[in-house]
Design a protein around this motif. Structure first.
Motif, short mmCIF file in Angstrom:
data_model
loop_
_atom_site.label_atom_id
_atom_site.label_comp_id
_atom_site.label_asym_id
_atom_site.label_seq_id
_atom_site.Cartn_x
_atom_site.Cartn_y
_atom_site.Cartn_z
N LYS A 124 0.80 -1.22 0.00
CA LYS A 124 0.00 0.00 0.00
C LYS A 124 0.84 1.28 0.00
CE LYS A 124 -3.85 -2.17 2.48
NZ LYS A 124 -4.71 -2.12 3.69
N GLU A 125 2.12 1.16 0.27
CA GLU A 125 2.97 2.34 0.37
C GLU A 125 3.38 2.84 -1.02
OE1 GLU A 125 5.99 2.27 3.58
OE2 GLU A 125 5.34 0.20 3.88
N ASN A 126 3.29 4.15 -1.20
CA ASN A 126 3.61 4.74 -2.50
C ASN A 126 5.10 4.73 -2.81
OD1 ASN A 126 0.95 5.36 -3.23
ND2 ASN A 126 0.98 7.22 -2.00
N ASN A 127 5.92 4.97 -1.81
CA ASN A 127 7.35 5.05 -2.05
C ASN A 127 8.12 4.51 -0.85
OD1 ASN A 127 9.85 5.60 -3.07
ND2 ASN A 127 9.80 7.78 -2.52
N VAL A 128 8.41 3.23 -0.89
CA VAL A 128 9.17 2.60 0.19
C VAL A 128 10.62 3.07 0.15
CG1 VAL A 128 10.01 0.40 1.09
CG2 VAL A 128 7.67 0.58 0.23
N TYR A 129 11.15 3.26 -1.06
CA TYR A 129 12.57 3.60 -1.24
C TYR A 129 12.68 5.11 -1.45
CZ TYR A 129 11.72 -1.24 -2.37
OH TYR A 129 11.25 -2.53 -2.35
N ASN A 130 12.56 5.85 -0.34
CA ASN A 130 12.35 7.29 -0.39
C ASN A 130 13.67 8.04 -0.62
OD1 ASN A 130 11.04 9.71 -0.26
ND2 ASN A 130 11.04 9.82 1.98
N GLN A 131 14.18 7.91 -1.84
CA GLN A 131 15.34 8.67 -2.27
C GLN A 131 15.24 8.82 -3.77
OE1 GLN A 131 19.32 7.88 -0.50
NE2 GLN A 131 20.08 7.85 -2.61
#
Length: 281
Positions: A124-131
Motif C-alpha cells: 500500500k505504500e507509494n514510495n518505500v525507497y524514499n530517495q
C-alpha cells in the motif's frame, strides 16, 4: 646458531610471509571490486561491484550508507537470481526473482514485505525507497506473486528414482478469462540457462490436475485448473538442473477489437538435484 636466534628468525620470516600474503589478498580484492560514488563526493558509495568468474555481485547504497538493494548479474550486465531491496532503516521490503530469458532479464516473481519483514499480499505504500535516485526502481504493480513450484523429491536422489513436483498458479493474471495452466519441463536436461534453445529441445508437457491422467494427484482444495503435477527421471548421475515453465493460458481473451483470442503468461523455474548411483554410498 643459538636457540634464541632461531626463534627470532622464524618470527621474522612468519611476519614477512603474513604481510606478503595479506598484501596479495587485498590487492586481489581491490582488483575485483569497483566503486562508484554519489556526485560531488569522494567517499560516499553509490554502487559496489564485486567480480566473480561467472557473475558479478551488485550492491547499491542510500546516502545514509545503508544498503538499498543487492543481487547478481551475469557478465552481460543482466540481472539474475533473487535481488533483495531494503528501506532506509535496513528492513527487507521486497524480493525480486530475475530470469535471463534469451539474453534479456525479466522479473519472474516478486514478494513484498511489511516493516516487520513479513510477506504481504499487496503493497500500500507509494514510495518505500524514499530517495530520488531509487524512486524509478519501484515496480508498476503492487501485488506479491503467489505462483510457486514445489519439489516433493529430496535434493539428492538415486538414478533409479523419479523426481516429482507441482506448480501452482496462485496469482493468475488471466483469471477473468477462465484460465488454466500447464507445465513444460525439459527432461532431456539440454535446455540452456537462458532458455534460448527452447524451440530446439524436446519438452514434456503436463496438464492441469483437472485433466491430468499421469499422476492422479490429490490436491485437496486447490483450484484444479491452476495446479499441475510434473515428474521426470535421469539417465546419468551427477549434478543436474531441471528447467521449465508454468504457462497460464486461455482461449477466451478479449482483444481490443472484441475478438476472442489465445493469451498466456509464463513463469519460469529451475531446480538443482544431485543424482547418485545406488551402489555408491
Amino acid at each position: 646458531m643459538r636457540k634464541e636466534q632461531l626463534i627470532s628468525l622464524k618470527i621474522i620470516l612468519t611476519l614477512i610471509f603474513s604481510f606478503h600474503f595479506f598484501s596479495c589478498k587485498n590487492e586481489k580484492i581491490n582488483k575485483n571490486t569497483q566503486f562508484s560514488y554519489y556526485d560531488n563526493t569522494n567517499n560516499l558509495v553509490f554502487k559496489k561491484t564485486v567480480n566473480f568468474e561467472e557473475f558479478d555481485s551488485i550492491y547499491y547504497f542510500y546516502k545514509n550508507e545503508s544498503i538499498f538493494k543487492k543481487g547478481k548479474q551475469n557478465k552481460n550486465g543482466e540481472k539474475i537470481g533473487k535481488w533483495m531491496l531494503y528501506d532506509q532503516t535496513s528492513k527487507l521490503r521486497e524480493i525480486r526473482e530475475y530470469f535471463c530469458i534469451k539474453g534479456k532479464s525479466e522479473i519472474n516473481r516478486n514478494w513484498y514485505l511489511d516493516k516487520n519483514e513479513d510477506t504481504i499480499a499487496y503493497n500500500k505504500e507509494n514510495n518505500v525507497y524514499n530517495q530520488k535516485e531509487f524512486i524509478s526502481g519501484t515496480l508498476g504493480h503492487r501485488n506479491t506473486s503467489y505462483d510457486k513450484f514445489t519439489f516433493l523429491t529430496k535434493d539428492a536422489i538415486s538414478i533409479s528414482d523419479y523426481y516429482f513436483g507441482y506448480a501452482y498458479c496462485g496469482s493468475p493474471l488471466l483469471r477473468e478469462y477462465d484460465s488454466k495452466i500447464k507445465v513444460i519441463v525439459d527432461n532431456t536436461y539440454t535446455l540452456t540457462k537462458d532458455f534460448s534453445n527452447i524451440e530446439l529441445v524436446k519438452l514434456d508437457t503436463f496438464q492441469h490436475a483437472k485433466i491430468d491422467t499421469i499422476h492422479n494427484a490429490d490436491f485437496g482444495d486447490y483450484d484444479l485448473n491452476k495446479v499441475a503435477a510434473f515428474s521426470g527421471k535421469f539417465k546419468t548421475t551427477g549434478k543436474k538442473t531441471i528447467r521449465g515453465l508454468m504457462i497460464e493460458y486461455t482461449n477466451d481473451f478479449i482483444t481490443k477489437d472484441s475478438v476472442k483470442a489465445y493469451a498466456e503468461s509464463r513463469t519460469y523455474f529451475e531446480k538443482e538435484i544431485f543424482v547418485k548411483n545406488p551402489n555408491n554410498n
